[in-house]
Design a protein around this motif. Structure first.
Motif, PDB file in Angstrom:
ATOM      1  N   ASN A 157     101.361  23.100  54.890  1.00  0.00           N
ATOM      2  CA  ASN A 157     101.846  21.720  54.768  1.00  0.00           C
ATOM      3  C   ASN A 157     100.836  20.638  55.137  1.00  0.00           C
ATOM      4  N   ALA A 158      99.700  20.998  55.719  1.00  0.00           N
ATOM      5  CA  ALA A 158      98.703  19.981  56.048  1.00  0.00           C
ATOM      6  C   ALA A 158      98.160  19.354  54.770  1.00  0.00           C
ATOM      7  N   ARG A 159      97.740  18.081  54.863  1.00  0.00           N
ATOM      8  CA  ARG A 159      97.216  17.383  53.692  1.00  0.00           C
ATOM      9  C   ARG A 159      96.046  18.149  53.080  1.00  0.00           C
ATOM     10  N   GLU A 160      95.850  17.943  51.796  1.00  0.00           N
ATOM     11  CA  GLU A 160      94.825  18.678  51.057  1.00  0.00           C
ATOM     12  C   GLU A 160      93.438  18.448  51.635  1.00  0.00           C
ATOM     13  N   ASP A 161      93.181  17.246  52.167  1.00  0.00           N
ATOM     14  CA  ASP A 161      91.852  16.927  52.680  1.00  0.00           C
ATOM     15  C   ASP A 161      91.669  17.374  54.129  1.00  0.00           C
ATOM     16  N   ARG A 162      92.652  18.030  54.697  1.00  0.00           N
ATOM     17  CA  ARG A 162      92.560  18.502  56.078  1.00  0.00           C
ATOM     18  C   ARG A 162      92.178  19.983  56.088  1.00  0.00           C
TER      19      ARG A 162
END
Length: 325
Positions: free
Chosen positions: A175-180
């Motif tokens: 679920n973390a953002r794609e850029d993370r």
């Protein structure tokens, strides 16, 4: 241990009961509740526990009757250890109420191992590699995801974290953002996400040296993380004739590095090249870089700068960075 050899240990019935209770108190899943496995892979061979159905009293009696000595671990008297506390304080109370407690607890561990085997068959179509696809992990409900992640970690010969940390890992990597790039650490291990895959890595890495390392290609060069090697070839790698018997310098990223990528002098940013090569972000600062006369000449395992590249039948050095990931 040599290939296909079997190492036998003397774990007994009480050890199994203690392990089962400890796993319960730590909130282990069905794999963990299986406690001590009678037989498992161990390196290139196996580890066997043939005495799990025998009590400590039975084993001591058998040894005493044959005048065979045994060794008592002094740590068994230290109540600071959870296992010793269970052995000396908890299990005696359980046995006073339920005399067959050790055997029935061990039976439950056997049922847990059987359940784990049945669950694992649901994932038989999943071929576990050194990384786990986020898309594969996301299949099914929460229980299936937890089981799949535990099974992958066990296949990687790593003890899975507790249930809370496991749920945290699944939530972050899915679920973390794609850029993370989330990092979930426990003990000496960590899970990291990169380009849709989950990697099992070290929890921390050494800091590379800031000063250059002088190296004559040929002998392996031990590094703070991994080893740099050079193999002679032809028509590829760093042109040996340009280096001769001279040494090169090994450096690590400082930021802003470029190298000549085209015959017309055009240059490329090292950062962009590493991204294009798919080098994991946590390894980029640790990757050794080969310099010749203060110029970045080679990125081991990936690229040789244009002015230093061996062509056709010219002898060349092929550099490889051997690291654990």
């Amino acid at each position: 241990i040599i290939p296909q050899d079997i190492l036998c240990t003397a774990h007994h019935l009480e050890d199994q009961a203690e392990t089962m209770l400890l796993r319960m108190l730590r909130g282990s899943g069905v794999d963990g509740l299986g406690a001590i496995s009678p037989l498992r892979r161990f390196g290139t061979g196996y580890m066997a526990r043939p005495l799990l159905s025998f009590s400590k009293r039975d084993l001591r009696t058998w040894l005493s009757e044959r005048s065979i000595p045994w060794i008592e671990d002094p740590a068994n008297q230290n109540d600071n250890y959870d296992r010793v506390y269970l052995r000396r304080e908890v299990l005696p109370a359980l046995r006073a109420r339920w005399p067959s407690a050790d055997r029935t607890i061990s039976r439950s561990a056997m049922f847990a191992r059987e359940a784990a085997k049945l669950l694992s068959r649901q994932d038989d179509e999943v071929h576990f590699q050194s990384t786990l696809s986020c898309d594969v992990l996301a299949l099914g409900d929460g229980a299936q995801r937890r089981h799949r992640l535990r099974r992958w970690l066990v296949a990687m010969e790593v003890q899975p974290p507790n249930a809370r940390k496991l749920d945290e890992a699944i939530d972050q990597v899915l679920n973390a953002r794609e850029d993370r790039m989330p990092v979930i650490a426990w003990g000496t291990h960590a899970l990291r996400r990169f380009r849709g895959c989950i990697y099992l890595t070290r929890a921390s890495y050494p800091t590379p040296p800031s000063d250059p390392i002088t190296w004559t290609p040929g002998a392996p060069l031990p590094l703070p993380y991994g080893t740099l090697t050079a193999k002679k070839t032809r028509g590829a790698g760093l042109n040996v004739d340009l280096v001769g018997n001279s040494s090169v310098e090994v450096r690590f990223r400082q930021g802003g590095e470029t190298l000549q990528a085209r015959t017309d002098g055009g240059r490329a940013r090292l950062k962009s090249l590493l991204q294009g090569f798919g080098v994991e972000p946590w390894l980029r600062q640790l990757m050794p870089l080969v310099y010749v006369e203060d110029n970045l000449a080679a990125v081991p395992g990936h690229y040789t700068a244009e002015p230093y590249r061996a062509s056709q039948k010219q002898p060349g050095w092929l550099f490889e960075w051997n690291c654990g990931g």
